[in-house]
Design an enzyme around this catalytic site. Structure first.
Site, PDB file in Angstrom:
ATOM      1  N   LYS A   9      41.231  36.819  30.091  1.00 21.95           N
ATOM      2  CA  LYS A   9      42.506  37.538  30.163  1.00 21.95           C
ATOM      3  C   LYS A   9      43.492  36.979  29.122  1.00 21.95           C
ATOM      4  O   LYS A   9      43.245  35.921  28.522  1.00 21.95           O
ATOM      5  CB  LYS A   9      43.063  37.414  31.586  1.00 21.95           C
ATOM      6  CG  LYS A   9      42.172  38.094  32.647  1.00 21.95           C
ATOM      7  CD  LYS A   9      42.808  38.018  34.032  1.00 21.95           C
ATOM      8  CE  LYS A   9      41.938  38.672  35.088  1.00 21.95           C
ATOM      9  NZ  LYS A   9      42.577  38.667  36.432  1.00 21.95           N
ATOM     10  N   TYR A  49      41.659  48.762  36.677  1.00 26.45           N
ATOM     11  CA  TYR A  49      42.160  48.249  37.954  1.00 26.45           C
ATOM     12  C   TYR A  49      42.470  49.362  38.960  1.00 26.45           C
ATOM     13  O   TYR A  49      43.261  49.148  39.877  1.00 26.45           O
ATOM     14  CB  TYR A  49      43.401  47.387  37.718  1.00 26.45           C
ATOM     15  CG  TYR A  49      43.092  45.981  37.215  1.00 26.45           C
ATOM     16  CD1 TYR A  49      42.199  45.149  37.909  1.00 26.45           C
ATOM     17  CD2 TYR A  49      43.701  45.472  36.076  1.00 26.45           C
ATOM     18  CE1 TYR A  49      41.922  43.861  37.462  1.00 26.45           C
ATOM     19  CE2 TYR A  49      43.433  44.174  35.624  1.00 26.45           C
ATOM     20  CZ  TYR A  49      42.541  43.384  36.330  1.00 26.45           C
ATOM     21  OH  TYR A  49      42.277  42.098  35.899  1.00 26.45           O
ATOM     22  N   PHE A  57      51.256  44.620  43.591  1.00 27.96           N
ATOM     23  CA  PHE A  57      51.232  43.907  42.316  1.00 27.96           C
ATOM     24  C   PHE A  57      50.599  44.714  41.179  1.00 27.96           C
ATOM     25  O   PHE A  57      50.395  44.188  40.082  1.00 27.96           O
ATOM     26  CB  PHE A  57      50.525  42.552  42.476  1.00 27.96           C
ATOM     27  CG  PHE A  57      49.115  42.644  43.021  1.00 27.96           C
ATOM     28  CD1 PHE A  57      48.036  42.912  42.185  1.00 27.96           C
ATOM     29  CD2 PHE A  57      48.874  42.469  44.386  1.00 27.96           C
ATOM     30  CE1 PHE A  57      46.746  43.000  42.688  1.00 27.96           C
ATOM     31  CE2 PHE A  57      47.570  42.555  44.894  1.00 27.96           C
ATOM     32  CZ  PHE A  57      46.509  42.823  44.046  1.00 27.96           C
ATOM     33  N   ARG A  85      30.680  35.141  39.237  1.00 32.25           N
ATOM     34  CA  ARG A  85      31.802  35.015  40.186  1.00 32.25           C
ATOM     35  C   ARG A  85      31.883  33.578  40.713  1.00 32.25           C
ATOM     36  O   ARG A  85      32.978  33.044  40.908  1.00 32.25           O
ATOM     37  CB  ARG A  85      31.633  35.999  41.355  1.00 32.25           C
ATOM     38  CG  ARG A  85      31.658  37.476  40.974  1.00 32.25           C
ATOM     39  CD  ARG A  85      33.035  38.041  40.761  1.00 32.25           C
ATOM     40  NE  ARG A  85      33.898  37.950  41.919  1.00 32.25           N
ATOM     41  CZ  ARG A  85      35.101  38.526  42.006  1.00 32.25           C
ATOM     42  NH1 ARG A  85      35.582  39.248  40.985  1.00 32.25           N
ATOM     43  NH2 ARG A  85      35.851  38.388  43.069  1.00 32.25           N
ATOM     44  N   THR A  91      39.615  34.023  43.501  1.00 27.04           N
ATOM     45  CA  THR A  91      40.668  34.795  42.842  1.00 27.04           C
ATOM     46  C   THR A  91      41.941  33.973  42.664  1.00 27.04           C
ATOM     47  O   THR A  91      42.556  33.989  41.594  1.00 27.04           O
ATOM     48  CB  THR A  91      40.978  36.059  43.683  1.00 27.04           C
ATOM     49  OG1 THR A  91      39.782  36.816  43.805  1.00 27.04           O
ATOM     50  CG2 THR A  91      42.070  36.902  43.044  1.00 27.04           C
ATOM     51  N   ARG A 102      38.553  29.045  37.126  1.00 23.80           N
ATOM     52  CA  ARG A 102      39.898  29.200  37.694  1.00 23.80           C
ATOM     53  C   ARG A 102      40.385  27.904  38.334  1.00 23.80           C
ATOM     54  O   ARG A 102      41.570  27.568  38.268  1.00 23.80           O
ATOM     55  CB  ARG A 102      39.895  30.348  38.703  1.00 23.80           C
ATOM     56  CG  ARG A 102      39.807  31.724  38.032  1.00 23.80           C
ATOM     57  CD  ARG A 102      39.409  32.798  39.026  1.00 23.80           C
ATOM     58  NE  ARG A 102      39.604  34.155  38.524  1.00 23.80           N
ATOM     59  CZ  ARG A 102      39.204  35.244  39.165  1.00 23.80           C
ATOM     60  NH1 ARG A 102      38.573  35.131  40.334  1.00 23.80           N
ATOM     61  NH2 ARG A 102      39.417  36.440  38.663  1.00 23.80           N
ATOM     62  N   ASN A 112      45.042  34.145  36.332  1.00 21.91           N
ATOM     63  CA  ASN A 112      43.808  33.453  36.747  1.00 21.91           C
ATOM     64  C   ASN A 112      42.703  33.494  35.700  1.00 21.91           C
ATOM     65  O   ASN A 112      41.527  33.423  36.015  1.00 21.91           O
ATOM     66  CB  ASN A 112      43.348  33.936  38.121  1.00 21.91           C
ATOM     67  CG  ASN A 112      43.013  35.410  38.147  1.00 21.91           C
ATOM     68  OD1 ASN A 112      43.068  36.086  37.124  1.00 21.91           O
ATOM     69  ND2 ASN A 112      42.633  35.914  39.307  1.00 21.91           N
ATOM     70  N   HIS A 115      38.380  37.693  34.249  1.00 22.62           N
ATOM     71  CA  HIS A 115      37.934  38.777  35.135  1.00 22.62           C
ATOM     72  C   HIS A 115      36.418  38.801  35.141  1.00 22.62           C
ATOM     73  O   HIS A 115      35.790  38.583  34.104  1.00 22.62           O
ATOM     74  CB  HIS A 115      38.445  40.139  34.643  1.00 22.62           C
ATOM     75  CG  HIS A 115      37.752  41.283  35.342  1.00 22.62           C
ATOM     76  ND1 HIS A 115      38.175  41.752  36.568  1.00 22.62           N
ATOM     77  CD2 HIS A 115      36.631  41.985  35.029  1.00 22.62           C
ATOM     78  CE1 HIS A 115      37.339  42.714  36.976  1.00 22.62           C
ATOM     79  NE2 HIS A 115      36.408  42.878  36.060  1.00 22.62           N
ATOM     80  N   GLU A 126      32.605  49.112  34.608  1.00 26.73           N
ATOM     81  CA  GLU A 126      33.458  48.354  33.688  1.00 26.73           C
ATOM     82  C   GLU A 126      32.806  48.196  32.307  1.00 26.73           C
ATOM     83  O   GLU A 126      33.487  48.284  31.289  1.00 26.73           O
ATOM     84  CB  GLU A 126      33.791  46.992  34.309  1.00 26.73           C
ATOM     85  CG  GLU A 126      34.696  47.152  35.526  1.00 26.73           C
ATOM     86  CD  GLU A 126      34.824  45.900  36.402  1.00 26.73           C
ATOM     87  OE1 GLU A 126      34.247  44.852  36.039  1.00 26.73           O
ATOM     88  OE2 GLU A 126      35.507  45.992  37.444  1.00 26.73           O
TER      89      GLU A 126
END
Ligand code: DAT
Ligand code: MG
Length: 148
Positions: A9, A49, A57, A85, A91, A102, A112, A115, A126
């Site tokens: 990100k 998203y 948010f 993951r 998250t 993270r 964070n 993704h 995606e």
């Protein structure tokens, strides 16, 4: 072989973490199929998203992900969706274990670092959203016999 979509990100790019993040997945034994530095448009961010559209948010999320370049990647390997993951961590970086991306680098849930797709459905959705077929490389690596 299974594929997943991962994206450093804008905070991860600004904090010089692209190399560290790529190294973690390379060293694990996964194979990079495609990658590019790009700026996400508002339209692409809203599609990416879409599942969070009703969340309070959502606006912040779209503003953040479009705020600077991201490093978009497709990685390939056995069980790579769930494994990535695990490597990313929870998250909320304040709950993510040390040793995870993270957990090692994040503090705040909004920033964070990375993704990663959460299921095979979201992975194919995606990947198709961010990459064209010709941007994905289908190749073998010499080390595969030592990973599998
Ligand atoms: P993940 O990125 O681990 O798949 P998610 O899909 O639930 O998490 O949420 C997408 C992103 O939205 C997440 O990476 C950071 C942001 N986010 C999630 N929960 C949030 C919250 N309570 N407040 C602010 N941002 C949040
Ligand atoms: Mg998610």
């Amino acid at each position: 072989m299974e594929k997943t979509f991962l994206m450093v990100k804008p905070d991860g790019v600004q904090r010089n973490l692209i190399g560290d993040i790529v190294a973690r997945f390379e060293q694990k034994g996964f194979k990079l199929a495609g990658a590019k530095l790009m700026t996400v448009s508002a339209d692409l961010a809203e599609q990416h998203y879409a599942e969070h559209k009703e969340r309070p948010f959502f606006g912040e999320l779209v503003d953040f992900i479009t705020s600077g370049p991201v490093f978009a990647m497709v990685w390939e390997g056995e069980n790579v969706i769930a494994s990535a993951r695990t490597i990313m961590g929870k998250t909320n970086p304040s709950e993510a274990l040390p040793g995870t991306i993270r957990g090692d680098y994040g503090v705040n849930v909004g920033k964070n670092i990375i993704h990663g797709s959460d299921s095979s459905e979201s992975a194919s959705r995606e990947i198709n959203l961010f990459f064209n077929e010709e941007e994905l490389n289908d190749y073998s690596k010499q080390n595969e016999a030592w990973v599998y």
